[in-house]
Design an enzyme around this catalytic site. Structure first.
Site, PDB file in Angstrom:
ATOM      1  N   LYS A 258       0.862  -1.184   0.000  1.00 55.05           N
ATOM      2  CA  LYS A 258       0.000   0.000   0.000  1.00 55.05           C
ATOM      3  C   LYS A 258       0.898   1.232   0.000  1.00 55.05           C
ATOM      4  O   LYS A 258       1.704   1.387   0.908  1.00 55.05           O
ATOM      5  CB  LYS A 258      -0.892   0.005   1.242  1.00 55.05           C
ATOM      6  N   ASP A 270      -7.661  -4.724  10.160  1.00 53.68           N
ATOM      7  CA  ASP A 270      -8.136  -5.551   9.051  1.00 53.68           C
ATOM      8  C   ASP A 270      -8.598  -6.936   9.525  1.00 53.68           C
ATOM      9  O   ASP A 270      -8.941  -7.791   8.713  1.00 53.68           O
ATOM     10  CB  ASP A 270      -7.040  -5.672   7.981  1.00 53.68           C
ATOM     11  N   GLU A 331      -6.278  -9.493  -0.629  1.00 53.30           N
ATOM     12  CA  GLU A 331      -5.950 -10.725   0.097  1.00 53.30           C
ATOM     13  C   GLU A 331      -7.130 -11.249   0.918  1.00 53.30           C
ATOM     14  O   GLU A 331      -7.220 -12.441   1.172  1.00 53.30           O
ATOM     15  CB  GLU A 331      -4.741 -10.488   1.014  1.00 53.30           C
ATOM     16  N   ARG A 333     -10.266 -11.572   0.236  1.00 57.07           N
ATOM     17  CA  ARG A 333     -11.117 -12.534  -0.496  1.00 57.07           C
ATOM     18  C   ARG A 333     -10.419 -13.873  -0.661  1.00 57.07           C
ATOM     19  O   ARG A 333     -11.062 -14.904  -0.750  1.00 57.07           O
ATOM     20  CB  ARG A 333     -11.530 -11.911  -1.837  1.00 57.07           C
TER      21      ARG A 333
HETATM   22  N1  BES Z   1      -8.146  -4.293   3.819  1.00 55.11           N
HETATM   23  C1  BES Z   1      -8.340  -3.692   2.555  1.00 55.11           C
HETATM   24  C2  BES Z   1      -9.653  -2.916   2.446  1.00 55.11           C
HETATM   25  C3  BES Z   1      -9.790  -1.705   3.326  1.00 55.11           C
HETATM   26  C4  BES Z   1      -9.396  -0.481   2.889  1.00 55.11           C
HETATM   27  C5  BES Z   1     -10.358  -1.821   4.586  1.00 55.11           C
HETATM   28  C6  BES Z   1      -9.541   0.620   3.692  1.00 55.11           C
HETATM   29  C7  BES Z   1     -10.504  -0.721   5.395  1.00 55.11           C
HETATM   30  C8  BES Z   1     -10.102   0.498   4.962  1.00 55.11           C
HETATM   31  C9  BES Z   1      -8.319  -4.744   1.446  1.00 55.11           C
HETATM   32  O1  BES Z   1      -7.551  -5.853   1.686  1.00 55.11           O
HETATM   33  C10 BES Z   1      -7.762  -4.067   0.257  1.00 55.11           C
HETATM   34  O2  BES Z   1      -6.617  -3.744   0.274  1.00 55.11           O
HETATM   35  N2  BES Z   1      -8.584  -3.847  -0.738  1.00 55.11           N
HETATM   36  C11 BES Z   1      -8.208  -3.141  -1.889  1.00 55.11           C
HETATM   37  C12 BES Z   1      -8.398  -4.001  -3.084  1.00 55.11           C
HETATM   38  C13 BES Z   1      -7.573  -3.619  -4.220  1.00 55.11           C
HETATM   39  C14 BES Z   1      -7.900  -2.523  -5.074  1.00 55.11           C
HETATM   40  C15 BES Z   1      -6.301  -4.291  -4.420  1.00 55.11           C
HETATM   41  C16 BES Z   1      -9.111  -1.933  -1.974  1.00 55.11           C
HETATM   42  O3  BES Z   1     -10.331  -2.095  -1.865  1.00 55.11           O
HETATM   43  O4  BES Z   1      -8.603  -0.822  -2.080  1.00 55.11           O
HETATM   44 ZN    ZN Z   2      -5.509  -5.610   1.100  1.00 52.18          ZN
HETATM   45 ZN    ZN Z   3      -7.258  -6.330   3.725  1.00 50.08          ZN
END
Ligand code: BES
Ligand code: ZN
Ligand code: ZN
Length: 480
Positions: A258, A270, A331, A333
């Site tokens: 990230k 998370d 991850e 899912r």
């Molecule tokens: N844990 C994150 C989703 C999340 C984001 C939860 C912000 C709480 C606050 C999840 O694993 C994730 O990273 N999702 C991504 C998916 C992707 C675009 C690779 C997302 O939704 O941004």
């Molecule tokens: Zn993630």
């Molecule tokens: Zn996540």
């Protein structure tokens, strides 16, 4: 610590006092002066229903209600009044409160007590200073002919389950990695009487949970797969409801680290879905709810360690389907998929997963609600919505049309773990839909699970969202 919530028939000394009433004149018999009742009348005419009379040694609080039966909106107002009450009590260093229900309203009395108790939560165990100075709510006494001791203890136990959930979410990963989380679950299962079987990495390998193992490859710490069961003797159901919680104890994004500023900040949360499943099991067991429920938690961190899974990898999942990895940050899912297929072995009536799954759900509706979707009957969604409105943990159902399936088809595997940017919360749900064959509801709690700024009785940080909702939903199914 959750306050004691106790039904009383005698008067307790040295407490702050709250009066719920439909008629202001009843207050005169309770020692309110003419000036005070006049002031209350005036405030009421200005449409204020929760009135504080500041005094020495402590303030008095009056809540005026119009009807003993409250709408969901009015109940929520009372919870917020409970929060406002706590703000004043803290200032006045009052740790004990009595709520006098002169109106004979169980709903009003319990709602204000609930808001007050939930508002009193704090996560300050790592502060070395000021600990002894801060005011802690210790006792909430309830004097009401409509509320009994059982109602009070049920509310206290439910609030305790929410606090346990918030604590789990608020603990950072250096204090709560998978091993600590497993130990905590064992402790809670011993204390509250549900069972916990925690599968080790070798068992997970022999089960071929490919999604969980793939995500775990970049980590120093082994994964765990937790099976929690609440099997009361007098259960109203044969086939259980299975709850599945995303247990990513920290999400760095993995190799797809990230990078946007701030995007890593709250990723200790998370595992919010896992925490809510654990909290729900605690609430059910501590209140001895006659309903069979299984909780499944796949747990790992998501890190970019040297052997981490990478985009392009093809993973064979627990149910045999193949997944092309597009982005290692998707991850949640991957690990939920294995847990959802594992749920089949319980022949469940209904499967519900809770997950901080997508930024997309958060962008869509923010922190005030949970995005839901899935394959369960409309009636199940309706029951969930009713419970959600009742406890004010609202849900919004997203479409789940077949068309979206196209967006996660892979050229070289059965499906891919990421679709385009648009409809990101839905394609994440669609991905999960490939791994369950039972009626199923997916709850994306990315928005409400963790909040950066105090929001009334939800506090700040982990909110425990899902626990009060699922408790209401499941107790309604159990017929109470
Ligand atoms: N844990 C994150 C989703 C999340 C984001 C939860 C912000 C709480 C606050 C999840 O694993 C994730 O990273 N999702 C991504 C998916 C992707 C675009 C690779 C997302 O939704 O941004
Ligand atoms: Zn993630
Ligand atoms: Zn996540």
């Amino acid at each position: 610590m959750v306050p004691n919530i106790v039904h009383i028939t005698d008067q307790k000394e040295r407490t702050a006092n709250v009066f719920i009433t439909a008629e202001i004149k009843l207050l005169s018999d309770l020692g309110f002066t003419k000036e005070e009742t006049g002031y209350i009348e005036k405030k009421k005419s200005e449409d204020e229903s929760f009135i504080v009379i500041h005094g020495i040694p402590g303030s008095k609080f009056v809540k005026i209600i119009d009807d003993v039966n409250l709408s969901n909106e009015e109940k929520e107002k009372l919870r917020v009044n409970g929060y406002e009450l706590w703000q004043t009590l803290k200032k006045e260093k009052q740790e004990r409160v009595t709520i006098y229900d002169l109106a004979g309203s169980k709903a009003a009395t319990l709602a204000i007590a609930e808001g007050l108790a939930l508002a009193s939560y704090s996560f300050d165990k790592y502060k070395t200073e000021k600990k002894n100075e801060s005011t802690k709510l210790t006792d909430v006494f309830i004097a009401s002919s409509e509320v009994n001791a059982g109602d009070c203890s049920e509310l206290q136990k439910l609030c305790e389950a929410v606090f346990i959930t918030r604590d789990l979410v608020n603990e950072p990963v250096n204090k709560l990695d998978v091993e600590h989380l497993s130990n905590r679950v064992r402790e809670l299962s011993d204390k509250f009487g549900f069972s916990a079987d925690i599968y080790s990495k070798s068992k997970i390998e022999s089960l071929k949970m490919g999604g969980l193992l793939a995500v775990n490859r970049g980590s120093q710490d082994p994964p765990a797969f937790m099976v929690l069961e609440w099997n009361p003797k007098d259960a109203k159901n044969e086939k259980p409801v299975v709850l599945v919680g995303k247990g990513v104890v920290f999400d760095t994004g993995g190799i797809n680290l990230k990078t946007p500023p701030g995007s890593l900040d709250d990723m200790k949360a998370d595992m919010g879905g896992a925490a809510s499943v654990i909290g729900t099991m605690v609430a059910l067991a501590s209140n001895d709810v006659p309903y069979r429920v299984v909780g499944l938690i796949p747990a790992t961190d998501n890190r970019p360690g040297f052997n981490a899974y990478v985009p392009g990898d093809i993973i064979t999942m627990f149910n045999g389907k193949t997944v092309e990895v597009i982005n290692t940050d998707a991850e949640g899912r991957m690990i939920l998929a294995d847990a959802l297929s594992y749920a089949d072995k319980y022949a469940p009536d209904l499967v519900i997963d809770l997950a901080t799954l997508t930024g997309s759900a958060m962008v869509a509706i923010g922190q005030y609600g949970t995005v839901v979707m899935g394959t369960a009957a409309d009636e199940s969604f309706k029951e969930l919505e009713n419970a959600a409105d009742d406890v004010h943990e609202r849900v919004v159902r997203f479409p789940f049309w077949k068309d979206y399936d196209e967006l996660i088809k892979s050229e070289i595997a059965d499906i891919k773990n990421l679709g385009p940017r648009e409809a990101g919360a839905i394609t994440a749900g669609k991905f999960l839909g490939n791994f369950t064959t039972h009626p199923w509801i997916h709850m994306d709690i990315a928005g409400p699970a963790f909040i950066g700024k105090e929001d009334k009785y939800r506090g700040n940080g982990g909110t425990g969202v899902g626990v009060r909702l699922l408790y209401r939903f499941l107790t309604a199914k159990a017929g109470s």
